[in-house]
Scaffold this active site. Sequence first.
Site, mmCIF file in Angstrom:
data_model
loop_
_atom_site.group_PDB
_atom_site.id
_atom_site.type_symbol
_atom_site.label_atom_id
_atom_site.label_comp_id
_atom_site.label_asym_id
_atom_site.label_seq_id
_atom_site.Cartn_x
_atom_site.Cartn_y
_atom_site.Cartn_z
ATOM 1 N N ASP A 42 0.607 -1.223 0.126
ATOM 2 C CA ASP A 42 -0.596 -0.436 -0.075
ATOM 3 C C ASP A 42 1.330 1.397 0.341
ATOM 4 O O ASP A 42 0.279 2.118 0.391
ATOM 5 C CB ASP A 42 -0.849 -0.107 1.116
ATOM 6 C CG ASP A 42 -1.539 -1.317 1.298
ATOM 7 O OD1 ASP A 42 -2.386 -1.103 0.328
ATOM 8 O OD2 ASP A 42 -1.908 -1.818 2.422
ATOM 9 N N HIS A 70 -5.625 -1.412 -5.240
ATOM 10 C CA HIS A 70 -5.335 -0.035 -5.824
ATOM 11 C C HIS A 70 -6.640 0.384 -6.857
ATOM 12 O O HIS A 70 -6.784 0.099 -7.873
ATOM 13 C CB HIS A 70 -3.819 0.735 -5.906
ATOM 14 C CG HIS A 70 -3.367 0.016 -7.352
ATOM 15 N ND1 HIS A 70 -2.763 -1.348 -8.434
ATOM 16 C CD2 HIS A 70 -3.760 1.046 -8.706
ATOM 17 C CE1 HIS A 70 -2.890 -0.879 -9.110
ATOM 18 N NE2 HIS A 70 -3.443 0.860 -9.779
ATOM 19 N N LYS A 173 0.652 -25.139 -5.466
ATOM 20 C CA LYS A 173 1.750 -24.758 -6.759
ATOM 21 C C LYS A 173 3.269 -25.747 -5.471
ATOM 22 O O LYS A 173 3.771 -25.834 -6.538
ATOM 23 C CB LYS A 173 2.580 -23.750 -6.426
ATOM 24 C CG LYS A 173 3.317 -23.666 -7.531
ATOM 25 C CD LYS A 173 3.352 -21.675 -7.641
ATOM 26 C CE LYS A 173 4.447 -21.099 -8.709
ATOM 27 N NZ LYS A 173 4.465 -19.833 -8.862
#
Length: 450
Positions: A42, A70, A173
């Site tokens: 952020d 965002h 994964k």
Amino acid sequence: MSLTWSAKDHKNSNPSAGTGQKRQRNDAGNKATVVLGAQWGDEGKGKVVDLLATEADVVCRCQGGNNAGHTVVVDGKEYDFHLLPSGIINPKSISLIGNGVVIHLPGLFEEGDKNDKKGLKGWEKRLIVSDRAHIVFDFHQVVDGLQETERQAQEGKNIGTTKKGIGPAYSSKASRTGLRVCDLLGDFKDFSTRFKNLVHQYQSMYPSLTVDVEDQLKKLKDYAERLRPMVRDGVYYMYEALHGPPKKILVEGANAALLDIDFGTYPFVTSSNCTVGGACTGLGIPPLNIGDVFGVAKAYTTRVGIGAFPTEQLNAVGELLQTRGHEVGVTTGRKRRCGWLDLVIVRYAHMINGFTAIALTKLDILDVLDEIKVGVAYKLNGKRIPHFPANMDVLQKVEVEYETFPGWKTDTSAARKWNDLPAKAQNYIRFIENHIGVPSRSKFKFFMIF
Ligand code: IMO
Ligand code: MG
């Protein structure tokens, strides 16, 4: 927040993504410009990316998933991005979701459709998705929530994840049971078998997990067809982009250095490499083709979720930064924790990423403060330590050494150039540059976002 940058500094610093410059290519091919968060996320990476994206030919995401977030305001319309590269807003550029990203398909299409309604037309035609990217399933998101509950029950604290299934998807994964975009688009019978096996694997770990397998497979089949036209071999696409005609390639980092799975404040981190290596592994870009690496740092520090935060201000200063800075998470709506700028962490991020420039954001939030502090060193048992501690118990115990600056008490929100800033604000920035280990502004190619 208004924004600008020093175009002069920037042009000098960035032959591959500079403004209005002749496009150049060296023998090794084009170079990708990388934008990375230098704190806990952020920092305003999106603002920097949006500026560069207006000129970019290809804008790529290399890691993370829809845990990032965002907002971009264009012509008075507010767009929310979580998974889509923000270059998608530029009708002239291609957006690429690389192999290192984990994709929640309902989330991807929901995000696209929501922004489409606001005016983001034709986004599906501008998006390319790597066939090697892993898929986040709905049950990964449920498991994310279950794991958080379990952590809370076992340890009395959780990580405070975004519950977007990021950790469980990257776990699949790494344990080599995950399913990728190429699997979804391949033989669906085979995909279905592997999907069922994966569900069983999670159900044996979390007996309370219920999954309507048939319903999920039906939905996934529909998503597969919608996704198919966007899917490419990401490695080949990137190779062509790097070695074809001159192109401006921009890599948009998500999350940030201190949330990196290897270098961050483990275990209170995300599950991908949000430092510069992630741009190579998440897109198939050779290190030689990495050009500028822009670190984005807020003029103070924020953190969402749990974990050590040495310069956190649980007082009126923290509250002021939170309210003046509108520090609320775009993805989760949670209030962000706030504190003074911590140069120990920014320097640590620089050690790993080798920033060629730092973009300092939200300086104007500090405009009203009488005095401003900056964390410059950590002490343990009264002694300065030269490194950033790996162990969270140690990090919780450090004492921060601060440098104190007089506030400039001037509205800088309209400042557009270095000379528009009051001397005290210039002083604050100069100190930051010097402390990160930068000999001079021109050499480090520092640029600012106010
Ligand atoms: P952007 O790109 C701020 C934090 C979460 C949580 C931890 C792990 O907007 O800067 P995860 O869901 O990734 O497993 O959560 O990481 N986190 C972020 N905080 N900004 C982000 O991204 C973040 N991405 C993850 O709050 O503490
Ligand atoms: Mg965010």
